[in-house]
Design a protein around this motif. Structure first.
Motif, PDB file in Angstrom:
ATOM      1  N   LEU A 124     121.437  26.529  21.070  1.00 22.43           N
ATOM      2  CA  LEU A 124     120.077  26.796  20.359  1.00 22.43           C
ATOM      3  C   LEU A 124     119.886  25.383  19.536  1.00 22.43           C
ATOM      4  CD1 LEU A 124     117.506  28.377  19.800  1.00 22.43           C
ATOM      5  CD2 LEU A 124     119.052  29.860  18.255  1.00 22.43           C
ATOM      6  N   ILE A 125     120.799  25.234  18.845  1.00 25.07           N
ATOM      7  CA  ILE A 125     120.490  24.036  18.219  1.00 25.07           C
ATOM      8  C   ILE A 125     120.126  22.775  18.900  1.00 25.07           C
ATOM      9  CG2 ILE A 125     121.691  22.254  16.271  1.00 25.07           C
ATOM     10  CD1 ILE A 125     123.122  24.802  15.084  1.00 25.07           C
ATOM     11  N   HIS A 126     121.071  22.439  19.808  1.00 24.39           N
ATOM     12  CA  HIS A 126     120.684  21.441  20.779  1.00 24.39           C
ATOM     13  C   HIS A 126     119.363  21.267  21.199  1.00 24.39           C
ATOM     14  CE1 HIS A 126     121.778  18.305  23.479  1.00 24.39           C
ATOM     15  NE2 HIS A 126     121.457  18.732  24.443  1.00 24.39           N
ATOM     16  N   CYS A 127     118.922  22.609  21.635  1.00 24.19           N
ATOM     17  CA  CYS A 127     117.542  22.672  22.227  1.00 24.19           C
ATOM     18  C   CYS A 127     116.416  22.339  21.324  1.00 24.19           C
ATOM     19  CB  CYS A 127     117.346  24.072  22.735  1.00 24.19           C
ATOM     20  SG  CYS A 127     118.346  24.590  24.395  1.00 24.19           S
ATOM     21  N   GLU A 128     116.744  22.790  20.174  1.00 30.40           N
ATOM     22  CA  GLU A 128     115.754  22.441  18.809  1.00 30.40           C
ATOM     23  C   GLU A 128     115.686  20.886  18.638  1.00 30.40           C
ATOM     24  OE1 GLU A 128     115.181  25.485  15.733  1.00 30.40           O
ATOM     25  OE2 GLU A 128     116.874  25.686  16.055  1.00 30.40           O
ATOM     26  N   GLN A 129     117.024  20.365  18.572  1.00 32.31           N
ATOM     27  CA  GLN A 129     117.018  18.910  18.439  1.00 32.31           C
ATOM     28  C   GLN A 129     116.286  18.024  19.503  1.00 32.31           C
ATOM     29  OE1 GLN A 129     121.196  18.479  17.457  1.00 32.31           O
ATOM     30  NE2 GLN A 129     121.012  18.825  15.624  1.00 32.31           N
ATOM     31  N   LYS A 130     116.561  18.621  20.632  1.00 35.33           N
ATOM     32  CA  LYS A 130     116.045  17.868  21.713  1.00 35.33           C
ATOM     33  C   LYS A 130     114.423  17.836  22.020  1.00 35.33           C
ATOM     34  CE  LYS A 130     118.092  15.898  24.749  1.00 35.33           C
ATOM     35  NZ  LYS A 130     118.562  14.333  24.946  1.00 35.33           N
ATOM     36  N   GLY A 131     113.799  18.883  21.117  1.00 35.33           N
ATOM     37  CA  GLY A 131     112.519  19.243  21.382  1.00 35.33           C
ATOM     38  C   GLY A 131     112.199  20.078  22.400  1.00 35.33           C
ATOM     39  N   TRP A 132     113.007  20.882  22.999  1.00 32.89           N
ATOM     40  CA  TRP A 132     113.073  21.688  24.380  1.00 32.89           C
ATOM     41  C   TRP A 132     112.117  23.006  23.744  1.00 32.89           C
ATOM     42  CZ3 TRP A 132     118.294  20.799  26.434  1.00 32.89           C
ATOM     43  CH2 TRP A 132     118.703  19.489  27.050  1.00 32.89           C
ATOM     44  N   LEU A 133     112.630  23.162  22.589  1.00 31.31           N
ATOM     45  CA  LEU A 133     111.820  24.566  21.989  1.00 31.31           C
ATOM     46  C   LEU A 133     111.471  24.442  20.625  1.00 31.31           C
ATOM     47  CD1 LEU A 133     114.236  26.184  20.230  1.00 31.31           C
ATOM     48  CD2 LEU A 133     115.049  26.855  22.622  1.00 31.31           C
ATOM     49  N   THR A 134     110.565  25.236  20.065  1.00 28.59           N
ATOM     50  CA  THR A 134     110.507  25.294  18.665  1.00 28.59           C
ATOM     51  C   THR A 134     110.352  26.743  18.010  1.00 28.59           C
ATOM     52  OG1 THR A 134     107.890  25.411  19.053  1.00 28.59           O
ATOM     53  CG2 THR A 134     108.618  23.230  18.749  1.00 28.59           C
ATOM     54  N   ARG A 135     110.560  26.994  16.765  1.00 27.74           N
ATOM     55  CA  ARG A 135     110.565  28.285  16.092  1.00 27.74           C
ATOM     56  C   ARG A 135     109.619  28.368  15.041  1.00 27.74           C
ATOM     57  NH1 ARG A 135     116.943  28.847  14.810  1.00 27.74           N
ATOM     58  NH2 ARG A 135     116.304  30.957  14.232  1.00 27.74           N
ATOM     59  N   THR A 136     109.070  29.485  14.887  1.00 27.07           N
ATOM     60  CA  THR A 136     108.016  29.845  14.085  1.00 27.07           C
ATOM     61  C   THR A 136     108.696  30.595  12.783  1.00 27.07           C
ATOM     62  OG1 THR A 136     106.271  29.794  15.441  1.00 27.07           O
ATOM     63  CG2 THR A 136     105.712  30.753  13.274  1.00 27.07           C
ATOM     64  N   GLN A 137     108.714  30.282  11.397  1.00 23.36           N
ATOM     65  CA  GLN A 137     109.367  30.581  10.516  1.00 23.36           C
ATOM     66  C   GLN A 137     108.722  32.116  10.278  1.00 23.36           C
ATOM     67  OE1 GLN A 137     111.661  29.520   8.079  1.00 23.36           O
ATOM     68  NE2 GLN A 137     111.725  31.610   6.991  1.00 23.36           N
ATOM     69  N   GLY A 138     109.635  32.983  10.347  1.00 23.27           N
ATOM     70  CA  GLY A 138     109.458  34.588  10.150  1.00 23.27           C
ATOM     71  C   GLY A 138     109.353  35.289  11.266  1.00 23.27           C
ATOM     72  N   PHE A 139     109.474  34.629  12.618  1.00 24.15           N
ATOM     73  CA  PHE A 139     109.429  35.092  13.907  1.00 24.15           C
ATOM     74  C   PHE A 139     110.563  35.145  14.568  1.00 24.15           C
ATOM     75  CE2 PHE A 139     105.131  34.729  12.233  1.00 24.15           C
ATOM     76  CZ  PHE A 139     104.578  35.923  12.344  1.00 24.15           C
ATOM     77  N   ARG A 140     110.799  35.947  15.472  1.00 23.88           N
ATOM     78  CA  ARG A 140     111.885  35.786  16.726  1.00 23.88           C
ATOM     79  C   ARG A 140     111.456  34.943  17.794  1.00 23.88           C
ATOM     80  NH1 ARG A 140     115.219  40.770  17.685  1.00 23.88           N
ATOM     81  NH2 ARG A 140     116.679  39.285  18.660  1.00 23.88           N
ATOM     82  N   GLU A 141     110.166  34.998  18.127  1.00 17.66           N
ATOM     83  CA  GLU A 141     109.751  34.493  19.293  1.00 17.66           C
ATOM     84  C   GLU A 141     110.070  32.979  19.307  1.00 17.66           C
ATOM     85  OE1 GLU A 141     106.653  37.718  18.682  1.00 17.66           O
ATOM     86  OE2 GLU A 141     107.796  36.090  17.235  1.00 17.66           O
ATOM     87  N   VAL A 142     110.330  32.419  20.534  1.00 11.81           N
ATOM     88  CA  VAL A 142     110.558  31.082  20.585  1.00 11.81           C
ATOM     89  C   VAL A 142     109.646  30.304  21.674  1.00 11.81           C
ATOM     90  CG1 VAL A 142     112.359  29.313  21.582  1.00 11.81           C
ATOM     91  CG2 VAL A 142     113.022  31.093  20.058  1.00 11.81           C
ATOM     92  N   ASN A 143     109.057  29.285  21.321  1.00  9.40           N
ATOM     93  CA  ASN A 143     108.138  28.572  22.310  1.00  9.40           C
ATOM     94  C   ASN A 143     108.890  27.558  22.986  1.00  9.40           C
ATOM     95  OD1 ASN A 143     105.717  30.008  21.357  1.00  9.40           O
ATOM     96  ND2 ASN A 143     106.006  28.837  19.380  1.00  9.40           N
ATOM     97  N   ILE A 144     108.830  27.430  24.252  1.00  7.10           N
ATOM     98  CA  ILE A 144     109.270  26.594  24.994  1.00  7.10           C
ATOM     99  C   ILE A 144     108.212  25.330  25.238  1.00  7.10           C
ATOM    100  CG2 ILE A 144     110.525  26.070  27.347  1.00  7.10           C
ATOM    101  CD1 ILE A 144     111.754  28.065  25.528  1.00  7.10           C
ATOM    102  N   THR A 145     108.962  24.297  24.871  1.00 12.35           N
ATOM    103  CA  THR A 145     107.855  23.236  25.085  1.00 12.35           C
ATOM    104  C   THR A 145     107.912  22.834  26.494  1.00 12.35           C
ATOM    105  OG1 THR A 145     109.441  21.282  24.561  1.00 12.35           O
ATOM    106  CG2 THR A 145     108.377  22.246  22.544  1.00 12.35           C
ATOM    107  N   SER A 146     106.859  21.661  26.696  1.00 12.40           N
ATOM    108  CA  SER A 146     106.743  21.045  27.969  1.00 12.40           C
ATOM    109  C   SER A 146     107.835  20.353  28.512  1.00 12.40           C
ATOM    110  CB  SER A 146     105.440  20.093  28.004  1.00 12.40           C
ATOM    111  OG  SER A 146     105.648  19.167  26.922  1.00 12.40           O
ATOM    112  N   ASP A 147     108.379  19.463  27.428  1.00  9.57           N
ATOM    113  CA  ASP A 147     110.095  19.021  27.671  1.00  9.57           C
ATOM    114  C   ASP A 147     110.972  20.119  27.891  1.00  9.57           C
ATOM    115  OD1 ASP A 147     108.790  16.330  27.311  1.00  9.57           O
ATOM    116  OD2 ASP A 147     109.377  16.174  25.058  1.00  9.57           O
TER     117      ASP A 147
END
Length: 233
Positions: A197-220
């Motif tokens: 999960l940390i790796h995916c965030e660092q690569k910009g593959w997904l983003t997280r919103t403070q206070g929510f469990r939903e994860v947004n998958i980026t185009s990359d």
């Protein structure tokens, strides 16, 4: 006779402890607080009072109960106090409760929000449809041993190629199959799940919103997941 009574009292320790945990979770507002903390972050009492829709004084009482029950911990930083789940085992307990509870809800009356079902956090690792499909791919490619709690040489090689290197000093279980409450299948948990999960965030593959469990998958992220794991988003 007194000695036997003492032995009986000792034998009740586990049951009493289980009852105490169940009692701490039994309140609806406390459940909402615990579910909010499933995003793996630390929250202030004010933030938790908003999400639970209760007053500050009531929130304080509930937080004290959860802290005393060893379900959450309180972190002090300067003038602020933050609360978070006491550990991964508590997150796993809540995830299993969600799975059992969802099984008893009629699908006609309610549905899982689509964004939450596609991708979300499960404490400190990725969950949802995308996570389940990625885990299925890893299993089919032999990344894990049959027991599912250790990584094969091939799996270690693949993680390294992704750029994920495991800490040999960690005391945490290297990997595990974590039951996904919405999909009723497994996603990757343990140290490997958190590192992924940390790796995916660092690569910009997904983003997280403070206070929510939903994860947004980026185009990359969509391109990477398709290329690396044959997972379409």
């Amino acid at each position: 006779m007194l000695k036997n009574v003492g032995l009986l009292d000792d034998s009740d320790t586990l049951e009493r402890s289980m009852a105490a945990v169940a009692a701490a979770i039994s309140d609806f507002s406390r459940v909402k607080i615990l579910c909010a903390l499933m995003d793996g972050r630390a929250w202030t009492a004010t933030e938790l009072s908003v999400v639970a829709d209760i007053t500050s004084s009531t929130t304080s009482a509930h937080l004290s109960r959860l802290v005393s029950g060893n379900l959450i911990t309180c972190l002090s930083q300067g003038r602020h106090r933050y609360y978070r789940l006491a550990g991964k085992d508590i997150a796993e307990l809540l995830e299993k409760m969600m799975s059992i509870s969802w099984h008893r809800i009629s699908p006609v009356k309610t549905r899982i929000p689509s964004l939450l079902r596609i991708a979300r956090t499960c404490y400190d690792h990725l969950a949802g449809e995308v996570a389940v499909e990625i885990y299925d791919f890893m299993v089919s490619e032999g990344w894990f041993n049959v027991d599912g709690i250790s990584i094969t040489l091939e799996g270690r090689k693949q993680f390294q190629q992704l750029g994920i290197v495991f800490d040999p000093k960690t005391r945490r279980k290297e990997c595990c199959a974590c039951l996904d409450w919405s999909e009723r299948r497994f996603h990757l948990g343990g140290y490997a799940g958190a590192a992924f999960l940390i790796h995916c965030e660092q690569k910009g593959w997904l983003t997280r919103t403070q206070g929510f469990r939903e994860v947004n998958i980026t185009s990359d992220g969509k391109r990477a997941f398709k290329k690396l794991f044959n997972v379409g988003v």
